[in-house]
Write a protein that holds these residues in place. Structure first.
Motif, mmCIF file in Angstrom:
data_model
loop_
_atom_site.group_PDB
_atom_site.id
_atom_site.type_symbol
_atom_site.label_atom_id
_atom_site.label_comp_id
_atom_site.label_asym_id
_atom_site.label_seq_id
_atom_site.Cartn_x
_atom_site.Cartn_y
_atom_site.Cartn_z
ATOM 1 N N CYS A 51 -23.910 5.582 37.547
ATOM 2 C CA CYS A 51 -23.761 5.571 36.093
ATOM 3 C C CYS A 51 -23.311 6.964 35.681
ATOM 4 C CB CYS A 51 -25.065 5.197 35.418
ATOM 5 S SG CYS A 51 -25.045 5.343 33.619
ATOM 6 N N ALA A 52 -22.074 7.054 35.229
ATOM 7 C CA ALA A 52 -21.505 8.333 34.814
ATOM 8 C C ALA A 52 -21.664 8.507 33.310
ATOM 9 C CB ALA A 52 -20.037 8.396 35.196
ATOM 10 N N ALA A 53 -22.167 9.663 32.916
ATOM 11 C CA ALA A 53 -22.405 9.948 31.502
ATOM 12 C C ALA A 53 -21.407 10.968 30.986
ATOM 13 C CB ALA A 53 -23.826 10.469 31.306
ATOM 14 N N SER A 54 -21.050 10.822 29.732
ATOM 15 C CA SER A 54 -20.178 11.789 29.074
ATOM 16 C C SER A 54 -20.535 11.858 27.593
ATOM 17 C CB SER A 54 -18.706 11.403 29.238
ATOM 18 O OG SER A 54 -18.449 10.146 28.647
ATOM 19 N N GLY A 55 -20.126 12.951 26.954
ATOM 20 C CA GLY A 55 -20.317 13.078 25.519
ATOM 21 C C GLY A 55 -21.610 13.725 25.097
ATOM 22 N N GLY A 56 -22.419 14.164 26.024
ATOM 23 C CA GLY A 56 -23.665 14.812 25.667
ATOM 24 C C GLY A 56 -24.166 15.657 26.818
ATOM 25 N N ARG A 57 -25.244 16.387 26.567
ATOM 26 C CA ARG A 57 -25.829 17.196 27.629
ATOM 27 C C ARG A 57 -26.703 16.289 28.484
ATOM 28 N NH1 ARG A 57 -26.996 22.955 27.926
ATOM 29 N NH2 ARG A 57 -28.572 23.301 29.531
ATOM 30 N N PHE A 58 -26.237 15.951 29.647
ATOM 31 C CA PHE A 58 -26.886 14.959 30.492
ATOM 32 C C PHE A 58 -28.323 15.325 30.799
ATOM 33 C CE2 PHE A 58 -27.000 11.388 33.153
ATOM 34 C CZ PHE A 58 -27.450 11.722 34.418
ATOM 35 N N SER A 59 -28.591 16.594 31.004
ATOM 36 C CA SER A 59 -29.938 17.015 31.376
ATOM 37 C C SER A 59 -30.930 16.927 30.212
ATOM 38 C CB SER A 59 -29.925 18.425 31.946
ATOM 39 O OG SER A 59 -29.400 19.335 30.998
ATOM 40 N N ALA B 21 -29.888 5.815 28.554
ATOM 41 C CA ALA B 21 -30.277 7.210 28.381
ATOM 42 C C ALA B 21 -31.287 7.335 27.262
ATOM 43 C CB ALA B 21 -29.042 8.067 28.076
ATOM 44 N N LEU B 22 -32.324 8.119 27.515
ATOM 45 C CA LEU B 22 -33.403 8.354 26.560
ATOM 46 C C LEU B 22 -33.509 9.854 26.335
ATOM 47 C CD1 LEU B 22 -36.993 6.838 26.865
ATOM 48 C CD2 LEU B 22 -36.602 9.161 26.118
ATOM 49 N N ARG B 23 -33.285 10.266 25.106
ATOM 50 C CA ARG B 23 -33.319 11.706 24.812
ATOM 51 C C ARG B 23 -34.749 12.210 24.871
ATOM 52 N NH1 ARG B 23 -29.886 15.467 22.777
ATOM 53 N NH2 ARG B 23 -30.859 17.252 21.756
ATOM 54 N N GLY B 24 -34.969 13.264 25.631
ATOM 55 C CA GLY B 24 -36.296 13.850 25.696
ATOM 56 C C GLY B 24 -36.772 14.033 27.118
ATOM 57 N N ILE B 25 -37.980 14.567 27.244
ATOM 58 C CA ILE B 25 -38.489 14.935 28.554
ATOM 59 C C ILE B 25 -39.317 13.830 29.198
ATOM 60 C CG2 ILE B 25 -38.477 17.378 27.986
ATOM 61 C CD1 ILE B 25 -41.502 17.187 27.579
ATOM 62 N N PHE B 26 -39.643 12.796 28.436
ATOM 63 C CA PHE B 26 -40.459 11.726 28.979
ATOM 64 C C PHE B 26 -39.581 10.547 29.380
ATOM 65 C CE2 PHE B 26 -44.276 13.816 27.998
ATOM 66 C CZ PHE B 26 -44.148 14.388 26.746
ATOM 67 N N TYR B 27 -40.079 9.732 30.291
ATOM 68 C CA TYR B 27 -39.361 8.522 30.634
ATOM 69 C C TYR B 27 -40.065 7.335 30.003
ATOM 70 C CZ TYR B 27 -42.898 7.775 34.305
ATOM 71 O OH TYR B 27 -44.076 7.594 34.990
ATOM 72 N N SER B 28 -39.448 6.182 30.082
ATOM 73 C CA SER B 28 -40.046 4.987 29.510
ATOM 74 C C SER B 28 -39.609 3.760 30.298
ATOM 75 C CB SER B 28 -39.644 4.826 28.040
ATOM 76 O OG SER B 28 -40.137 3.605 27.515
ATOM 77 N N THR B 29 -40.487 2.775 30.336
ATOM 78 C CA THR B 29 -40.146 1.497 30.949
ATOM 79 C C THR B 29 -39.710 0.474 29.898
ATOM 80 O OG1 THR B 29 -42.406 0.677 30.812
ATOM 81 C CG2 THR B 29 -41.817 1.924 32.788
ATOM 82 N N HIS B 30 -39.672 0.896 28.641
ATOM 83 C CA HIS B 30 -39.343 0.000 27.539
ATOM 84 C C HIS B 30 -37.924 0.237 27.058
ATOM 85 C CE1 HIS B 30 -43.509 -1.331 27.230
ATOM 86 N NE2 HIS B 30 -43.851 -0.061 27.418
ATOM 87 N N GLY B 31 -37.106 -0.773 27.098
ATOM 88 C CA GLY B 31 -35.715 -0.641 26.713
ATOM 89 C C GLY B 31 -35.520 -0.181 25.286
ATOM 90 N N GLU B 32 -36.414 -0.568 24.398
ATOM 91 C CA GLU B 32 -36.256 -0.215 22.985
ATOM 92 C C GLU B 32 -36.400 1.276 22.734
ATOM 93 O OE1 GLU B 32 -38.487 -2.291 24.269
ATOM 94 O OE2 GLU B 32 -40.483 -2.002 23.415
ATOM 95 N N HIS B 33 -36.887 2.015 23.714
ATOM 96 C CA HIS B 33 -37.019 3.470 23.566
ATOM 97 C C HIS B 33 -35.726 4.213 23.894
ATOM 98 C CE1 HIS B 33 -41.648 3.091 24.264
ATOM 99 N NE2 HIS B 33 -41.271 2.702 23.057
#
Length: 124
Positions: free
Chosen positions: A22-30, A98-110
């Motif tokens: 999955c290649a990302a563009s348009g934002g800071r990937f990290s 992609a979820l902005r932030g330092i946490f991950y989530s198992t919920h798609g709505e996040h």
């Protein structure tokens, strides 16, 4: 606005392997945690795997634990899903998100951004 493009799907026999990218563009990937989800016909979208922005922490659905591995290369703005020992029940369209932030989530709505998906078909 982040754009995500998946690749690597295809048809494989049961027991085989595939590697999704999955290649990302348009934002800071990290800045983003990343996730993989999948959806089979007539079934709700389900969580597969997720990884924090640094790659230090990963989490998997029980159904893929021990068979799938999520990883990322922030220098290449890419997240991967290595899928081994594939089963017919893994057949689905696979989406990265992609979820902005330092946490991950198992919920798609996040998740903030989604790719268009790539088809994985596992024959018995």
């Amino acid at each position: 606005q982040v754009q995500l493009v998946e690749s690597g799907g295809g048809l494989v026999q049961a027991g085989g392997s595939l590697r999704l990218s999955c290649a990302a563009s348009g934002g800071r990937f990290s800045n983003y945690a990343m996730g993989w989800f999948r959806q089979a016909p007539g079934i709700e979208r389900e969580f597969v795997a997720t990884i924090t922005w640094s790659g230090d922490v990963t989490y998997y659905a029980d159904s893929v634990k021990g068979r799938f591995t999520i990883s990322r290369d922030n220098a290449k703005n890419t997240v991967y899903l290595q899928m081994n020992s594939l089963k017919p029940e893994d057949t689905a369209v696979y989406y990265c998100a992609a979820l902005r932030g330092i946490f991950y989530s198992t919920h798609g709505e996040h998740y903030d951004y989604w790719g268009q998906g790539t088809q994985v078909t596992v024959s018995s």
